[in-house]
Design a protein around this motif. Sequence first.
Motif, mmCIF file in Angstrom:
data_model
loop_
_atom_site.group_PDB
_atom_site.id
_atom_site.type_symbol
_atom_site.label_atom_id
_atom_site.label_comp_id
_atom_site.label_asym_id
_atom_site.label_seq_id
_atom_site.Cartn_x
_atom_site.Cartn_y
_atom_site.Cartn_z
ATOM 1 N N VAL A 119 11.156 38.976 9.748
ATOM 2 C CA VAL A 119 9.905 38.233 9.620
ATOM 3 C C VAL A 119 9.994 37.091 10.620
ATOM 4 C CG1 VAL A 119 8.459 36.815 8.135
ATOM 5 C CG2 VAL A 119 9.623 38.825 7.196
ATOM 6 N N VAL A 120 9.062 37.062 11.561
ATOM 7 C CA VAL A 120 9.109 36.062 12.623
ATOM 8 C C VAL A 120 7.779 35.314 12.703
ATOM 9 C CG1 VAL A 120 10.730 37.482 13.943
ATOM 10 C CG2 VAL A 120 8.293 37.604 14.457
ATOM 11 N N SER A 121 7.830 34.114 13.257
ATOM 12 C CA SER A 121 6.621 33.334 13.476
ATOM 13 C C SER A 121 6.594 32.856 14.918
ATOM 14 C CB SER A 121 6.570 32.138 12.513
ATOM 15 O OG SER A 121 7.648 31.249 12.758
ATOM 16 N N GLY A 122 5.381 32.615 15.407
ATOM 17 C CA GLY A 122 5.235 32.142 16.781
ATOM 18 C C GLY A 122 3.862 32.478 17.323
ATOM 19 N N ARG A 123 3.661 32.209 18.605
ATOM 20 C CA ARG A 123 2.398 32.572 19.239
ATOM 21 C C ARG A 123 2.300 34.096 19.328
ATOM 22 N NH1 ARG A 123 -0.775 29.106 21.870
ATOM 23 N NH2 ARG A 123 -1.419 30.764 23.321
ATOM 24 N N ILE A 124 1.087 34.593 19.231
ATOM 25 C CA ILE A 124 0.879 36.039 19.199
ATOM 26 C C ILE A 124 1.470 36.721 20.427
ATOM 27 C CG2 ILE A 124 -0.879 37.853 19.246
ATOM 28 C CD1 ILE A 124 -2.638 36.002 17.534
ATOM 29 N N ASP A 125 1.243 36.150 21.609
ATOM 30 C CA ASP A 125 1.742 36.801 22.818
ATOM 31 C C ASP A 125 3.266 36.822 22.860
ATOM 32 O OD1 ASP A 125 1.811 34.036 23.113
ATOM 33 O OD2 ASP A 125 1.392 34.078 25.256
ATOM 34 N N ARG A 126 3.905 35.776 22.296
ATOM 35 C CA ARG A 126 5.362 35.738 22.298
ATOM 36 C C ARG A 126 5.936 36.732 21.282
ATOM 37 N NH1 ARG A 126 6.233 35.395 26.474
ATOM 38 N NH2 ARG A 126 8.440 35.080 25.997
ATOM 39 N N ILE A 127 5.268 36.887 20.161
ATOM 40 C CA ILE A 127 5.720 37.885 19.176
ATOM 41 C C ILE A 127 5.616 39.286 19.757
ATOM 42 C CG2 ILE A 127 5.156 38.976 16.970
ATOM 43 C CD1 ILE A 127 4.432 36.225 15.897
ATOM 44 N N GLU A 128 4.508 39.582 20.441
ATOM 45 C CA GLU A 128 4.344 40.904 21.058
ATOM 46 C C GLU A 128 5.438 41.150 22.084
ATOM 47 O OE1 GLU A 128 2.442 43.330 20.439
ATOM 48 O OE2 GLU A 128 0.606 42.635 19.464
ATOM 49 N N ARG A 172 14.666 31.454 19.459
ATOM 50 C CA ARG A 172 13.681 30.384 19.642
ATOM 51 C C ARG A 172 13.711 29.855 21.077
ATOM 52 N NH1 ARG A 172 13.694 25.604 15.331
ATOM 53 N NH2 ARG A 172 13.533 27.463 14.006
ATOM 54 N N LYS A 173 14.908 29.701 21.634
ATOM 55 C CA LYS A 173 15.031 29.154 22.983
ATOM 56 C C LYS A 173 14.618 30.164 24.053
ATOM 57 C CE LYS A 173 18.448 27.108 26.131
ATOM 58 N NZ LYS A 173 19.884 26.689 26.279
ATOM 59 N N HIS A 222 13.016 33.299 23.565
ATOM 60 C CA HIS A 222 11.823 34.107 23.350
ATOM 61 C C HIS A 222 10.675 33.348 22.686
ATOM 62 C CE1 HIS A 222 14.554 37.293 24.450
ATOM 63 N NE2 HIS A 222 15.336 37.008 23.419
ATOM 64 N N ASP A 223 10.932 32.095 22.325
ATOM 65 C CA ASP A 223 9.905 31.219 21.754
ATOM 66 C C ASP A 223 9.332 31.767 20.449
ATOM 67 O OD1 ASP A 223 8.483 28.874 21.725
ATOM 68 O OD2 ASP A 223 6.805 29.658 22.901
ATOM 69 N N VAL A 224 10.188 32.404 19.633
ATOM 70 C CA VAL A 224 9.793 32.841 18.292
ATOM 71 C C VAL A 224 10.864 32.378 17.312
ATOM 72 C CG1 VAL A 224 8.542 34.878 19.131
ATOM 73 C CG2 VAL A 224 10.938 35.091 18.427
ATOM 74 N N THR A 225 10.470 32.220 16.065
ATOM 75 C CA THR A 225 11.403 31.808 15.021
ATOM 76 C C THR A 225 11.598 32.943 14.037
ATOM 77 O OG1 THR A 225 10.735 29.495 15.200
ATOM 78 C CG2 THR A 225 11.838 30.160 13.164
ATOM 79 N N VAL A 226 12.834 33.357 13.829
ATOM 80 C CA VAL A 226 13.146 34.376 12.822
ATOM 81 C C VAL A 226 13.236 33.669 11.475
ATOM 82 C CG1 VAL A 226 14.752 36.135 12.048
ATOM 83 C CG2 VAL A 226 14.350 35.811 14.502
ATOM 84 N N VAL A 227 12.304 33.990 10.593
ATOM 85 C CA VAL A 227 12.218 33.327 9.293
ATOM 86 C C VAL A 227 13.128 33.993 8.265
ATOM 87 C CG1 VAL A 227 10.647 32.702 7.412
ATOM 88 C CG2 VAL A 227 9.864 32.627 9.799
ATOM 89 N N GLY A 228 13.185 35.321 8.322
ATOM 90 C CA GLY A 228 13.985 36.029 7.334
ATOM 91 C C GLY A 228 14.301 37.445 7.774
ATOM 92 N N VAL A 229 15.154 38.097 6.982
ATOM 93 C CA VAL A 229 15.607 39.454 7.299
ATOM 94 C C VAL A 229 15.531 40.307 6.037
ATOM 95 C CG1 VAL A 229 17.533 40.868 8.098
ATOM 96 C CG2 VAL A 229 17.181 38.577 9.069
ATOM 97 N N LYS A 230 15.004 41.524 6.180
ATOM 98 C CA LYS A 230 14.991 42.494 5.075
ATOM 99 C C LYS A 230 15.814 43.690 5.491
ATOM 100 C CE LYS A 230 13.751 44.201 1.088
ATOM 101 N NZ LYS A 230 14.739 45.282 1.080
ATOM 102 N N ARG A 231 16.838 43.957 4.697
ATOM 103 C CA ARG A 231 17.752 45.061 4.969
ATOM 104 C C ARG A 231 17.566 46.104 3.871
ATOM 105 N NH1 ARG A 231 22.791 42.147 6.603
ATOM 106 N NH2 ARG A 231 21.480 41.756 8.422
#
Length: 222
Positions: free
Chosen positions: A205-214, A172-173, A175-184
Motif C-alpha cells: 500500500v503506497v501513497s504519493g502523486r499519481i504519476d509517481r505511483i504509476e 521515498r527518496k 521514487h517519491d512514494v511512501t510505502v505505508v504497509g505490506v500484505k503478505r
Amino acid sequence: MSAKGKRPVLVIGLGRFGGAVAETLERMGHDVMGADTDPARVQDFASALTKVVEADCSHSRTLTDLGAAEFEAAIVGIGNDIEASVLTVLALSELGVANIWAKATNQKHARILERIGATHVVFPEQRMGERVAHLVNERLLDFIAFDDHFAIARLKAPQAIIGLPLVTSECRKKHDVTVVGVKREGEDFIHATPDTLIMPDDELVVSGRIDRIEAFSALVSE
C-alpha cells in the motif's frame, strides 16, 4: 440518534449510486430512510433499509411530511433528472438539513448544487472511470485518487525492490512514494517500517502523486 447509536440518514434516489450508499449505511449501523419515485425500486429496497417510501422529494411539502428537517444528513442520488436533483437539494437546504451530499452529472450541475446548499458534491461515474483506467494495466490492484493529484494505491511489489529492506530501497527518496504497509499471503497486514523486507508476491500500500505511483508500479529489475 438511532437505537443503533448512529445518526439516521435520508437517501433520496435509489438508483445504482443511491441504492449502494443506502445499503452500505444500513450495514454500518445507521437507520436509513430511502425515497424514490419508482415503486419497483421502493419494493426492491423494502427489506434492506429501515424505511422506504415512494415519494417525489423535489417538493418541499413532501420532505416536510417525511420529517426531513430532523435528519442531520441527506444524500441526493438523483442523476438523470437535473431539475429534480436541484429542487430536492434546494428544499433540503431550506429545511435546514446541515449535511447534504448530492450526485452531479457534470461541472455545471455541480456548481448549481453547491450554490443552492449542497455541502458535498460527488461525481461517482467520473471517479469510477478514473479508477478503472488506472487499474486496467493490471499493475495496480486498487486505487483511490484525491483532488490534488495525490493517491493511495495497492500494487504488486515492483521487481526492483524485492529482497531489499525499505531503508535500502529508498522508495521515498528515489521514487517519491511512501510505502505505508505490506500484505503478505496468509499473514495480517503490517505497517511498513524502515526494516521491512520486501518479498516476492508481496502487495504494497503506497501513497504519493499519481504519476509517481504509476512510474513506481512499472519498475523492473535492471
